[in-house]
Each structure stands twice: as C-alpha cells, then as structure tokens.
Design a protein around this motif. Structure first.
Motif, PDB file in Angstrom:
ATOM      1  N   ILE A  44       0.833  -1.207   0.000  1.00  0.00           N
ATOM      2  CA  ILE A  44       0.000   0.000   0.000  1.00  0.00           C
ATOM      3  C   ILE A  44       0.863   1.251   0.000  1.00  0.00           C
ATOM      4  O   ILE A  44       0.609   2.216  -0.730  1.00  0.00           O
ATOM      5  CB  ILE A  44      -0.935   0.006   1.221  1.00  0.00           C
ATOM      6  N   LEU A 246      -1.527   0.934  -6.468  1.00  0.00           N
ATOM      7  CA  LEU A 246      -2.533   0.819  -5.415  1.00  0.00           C
ATOM      8  C   LEU A 246      -3.323  -0.482  -5.548  1.00  0.00           C
ATOM      9  O   LEU A 246      -3.660  -1.123  -4.552  1.00  0.00           O
ATOM     10  CB  LEU A 246      -3.483   2.014  -5.479  1.00  0.00           C
ATOM     11  N   LEU A 247      -3.623  -0.868  -6.789  1.00  0.00           N
ATOM     12  CA  LEU A 247      -4.355  -2.115  -7.006  1.00  0.00           C
ATOM     13  C   LEU A 247      -3.554  -3.313  -6.511  1.00  0.00           C
ATOM     14  O   LEU A 247      -4.085  -4.208  -5.835  1.00  0.00           O
ATOM     15  CB  LEU A 247      -4.688  -2.274  -8.488  1.00  0.00           C
ATOM     16  N   GLY A 250      -3.618  -3.319  -2.792  1.00  0.00           N
ATOM     17  CA  GLY A 250      -4.903  -3.791  -2.295  1.00  0.00           C
ATOM     18  C   GLY A 250      -5.047  -5.297  -2.395  1.00  0.00           C
ATOM     19  O   GLY A 250      -5.585  -5.950  -1.485  1.00  0.00           O
ATOM     20  N   SER A 293      -4.125  -1.114   5.987  1.00  0.00           N
ATOM     21  CA  SER A 293      -4.016  -0.247   4.812  1.00  0.00           C
ATOM     22  C   SER A 293      -3.722   1.198   5.195  1.00  0.00           C
ATOM     23  O   SER A 293      -2.955   1.891   4.527  1.00  0.00           O
ATOM     24  CB  SER A 293      -5.315  -0.317   4.003  1.00  0.00           C
ATOM     25  N   ILE A 336      -9.159   1.209   0.151  1.00  0.00           N
ATOM     26  CA  ILE A 336      -8.566  -0.078  -0.210  1.00  0.00           C
ATOM     27  C   ILE A 336      -8.709  -1.068   0.940  1.00  0.00           C
ATOM     28  O   ILE A 336      -9.003  -2.251   0.741  1.00  0.00           O
ATOM     29  CB  ILE A 336      -7.084   0.117  -0.582  1.00  0.00           C
TER      30      ILE A 336
END
Length: 360
Positions: A44, A246-247, A250, A293, A336
C-alpha cells in the motif's frame, strides 16, 4: 472475548463491543503477524508513495514553469492609439485610472512619449533619427511591467513635486523638456490571466470612450497560451501507474486477510462458541484490514512527501504538494482497506463454531 449478562431470567445475550474493543481485536492480528503485516502495508505504501510523487513532482515543475512564463508578461496588455492618425489621438491623462476600474484588472500604469531623442553628442546631425527615445512614466510603471532597477532607484512619490527625471534635471532641460507630458501614449494593464480576452475587449472603450476604434490593444502573449497548455496537461500515464500500484497493494492486503482467516479458524470458532456474533467477527477482520491499509497509506504519504521535496529542491523548483494527493493517500488507503477486507471478513463471519473448531 465477548461478555455476557443475564436479564431477570432471560437467556444470556452478547454485550455490544465498544469501538476501543473492536480496535483492540483488529490490532491483534497485526501484532501477532508483524512481518506479514509489514509486507502487506509496504504494498500500500508503495502505491501511495507513487501517487504523491506523480502529483507532487509535476505540480512543482508546473509551478516553476508558470513562474518563468509569468515573468514574460503573460497577463500584460498594452493599449495605445492607432499609429499614423491625423490628427494624432490623445488619450486622456487619467486613462490608466480609467482602465483600473475594470474588474479583473489588478494593476495599471502608463508612459508618455516626450518626442525627444537623446543622441551621442551635440555634433550629431539633428535630422539623424538615431538615438534614445525619452519617455515619461508614472511611478508605478516598474511593478506593472515586472521591471526592476539594477542600481539606484526609480521615480517615487517623493520626487513628484520636484523637477526630477531618471537621468537628471539638467539633462532634461537641455533636451527641451520643460514639463512632464500630460497625455499617455501607452497604457499598461495587468489583469487576471483567465480574463485577459475580456479585458482586452473593453479596454479601448474604457481608455478612449470617444472613439475606441482608434485605440489598439496588444493581443495576449503567446507565453499565456503556453502557460494555459501547461496547466491543462497532466500525465495520465503517471496516474495510471499509481493506480496499478494501489491495485497491487490492495490485492496484497486482501490476500493477507484471506490467509489470516484460514489460519485463525480456531480463534474464530472459539470466539463464536463463547458468544461472539457474526457482526463482531466481521468488525474485527474489517478493522484489521483498514488499519493495515491506513498504516501503509500514512507511511507512503510521508515517504512520498519527503522524496518529492528532496527531488524538487535538487532541481531548484518550488516544492508543491497538492492537498488532493494527501487526501487521496489517506482516503485511498482507507478505501482499499475496506474493499480488501470485505470478502475475508464475510468469510470469517460465516464460519460456524463447530466447523471452525473441527478444522483448526
């Protein structure tokens, strides 16, 4: 653990957990599995760090570019009579003050042509047009045109009542200038960049309402067009990269939470057997995901800010950290955490006590 209490013969029912209790339970998994939690938060933080970098560095570069373009006079207009008019057009002495009444105008000034030429010596042929033109100016000319005096000082209110010119009173007298010209020949107007075209449209009628068609106004600087293009250009590629980061972060958090559910089925079954309901189990794992997160988001925001400031300082640019990047860093990390914790927390809550204990 979930506490119970009896109500006059009613069956015992679970006591509602306080937010502090939910937070304490959510932090339990992070404290027990620190290395795995740190690696998940790192994913993250890398995404948030990238987000801050790809917004802060272009914003700082854009600020530096805008300052350089602004120094070229992007918001400066010139209003002056059309050339070769017979008889000559004389703007009113208060033309600069008239232009200052236009709403978006922030500063005005004016100069007047004395129709005098300074030549190298008195032996120069009077019919020779070579030389320096002499202009009379208002005291506020330099800040209006972004000028500066390299040495000495410019005209000021203290010199208004004195027969003073920049190059000295005697020189002006020898050049045949008995008084300061009363009618400006050029009016300088500095206005808001977003309203330059609108100001240019009304400026002729403002400074010379009798015949505005005899006044010409310079068009906005090409540098203004370049500055607007720079303002409207943003690197979608960099934003896409931060989104991918970020994906990935996550997905890492979701994977960690899912594995945590599988490894902690015994704990879940024991808590369910002691009276914890599904909502409390969901709250525990959702809290753990969000906290995990959020820690990564805060770390990424801090590291991204420090890295951005260090880089732009090295480049000599003014450091700019958009508040949207800070908000997106913390808010994005929280979002997220919520999304990554939905499935693991629901799965944990659906485990029956006997099933969880039998597979532990």
């Amino acid at each position: 653990m979930t506490r119970r209490r009896a109500h006059h013969g009613d069956p015992a029912r679970p006591v509602r957990l306080a937010p502090s209790d939910v937070l304490r339970l959510g932090l339990l998994g992070i404290r027990v599995r620190r290395m795995r939690a740190a690696l998940s938060a790192l994913g993250i933080s890398i995404g948030i760090l990238t987000l801050v970098l790809v917004t802060g560095i272009p914003a700082s570069s854009q600020r530096a570019l805008n300052e350089q373009l602004a120094a070229l006079g992007t918001n400066l207009l010139r209003a002056q009579p059309q050339p070769n008019q017979r008889p000559p057009v004389l703007l009113p002495p208060e033309a600069a003050k008239m232009a200052a009444r236009i709403g978006p105008v922030s500063r005005t000034s004016a100069v007047a042509n004395t129709h005098t030429i300074v030549r190298r010596s008195d032996r120069t042929d009077p019919n020779d047009g070579l030389g320096l033109s002499v202009l009379a100016s208002q005291n506020d000319l330099l800040p209006t045109v972004n000028g500066r005096v390299r040495s000495g000082r410019f005209l000021s209110p203290s010199t208004d009542r004195l027969p003073t010119v920049v190059f000295g009173h005697q020189a002006a007298a020898r050049l045949g200038i008995p008084r300061i010209a009363g009618h400006p020949t050029v009016v300088y107007v500095r206005a808001d960049e977003d309203a330059m075209e609108a100001v240019a449209d009304v400026l002729p009628a403002t400074v010379y309402p009798q015949l505005p068609g005899l006044v010409q106004v310079s068009r906005p600087s090409d540098a203004l067009a370049a500055k607007r293009a720079a303002d409207s250009t943003f690197s979608a590629l960099f934003l896409g990269l931060s989104g991918v980061a970020l994906l990935v972060g996550g997905i890492g958090v979701a994977n960690t939470m899912y594995i945590s559910v599988l490894e902690r089925r015994g704990e879940i079954g024991l808590r369910r057997a002691l009276g914890a309901n599904r909502r409390q189990i969901r709250g525990q794992f959702m809290t753990e995901s969000v906290v995990l997160s959020l820690l990564g988001g805060v770390a990424g925001t801090v590291m991204g800010t420090l890295a951005t400031v260090a880089y732009v300082t090295y480049q000599g640019w003014p450091p700019v950290i958009p508040m949207t990047a800070i908000a997106m860093g913390t808010g994005g990390a929280t979002a997220i955490g919520v999304l990554a914790g939905v499935y693991p927390s629901v799965r944990a809550a659906r485990l029956a006590p006997t099933e969880a204990l039998s597979t532990a």
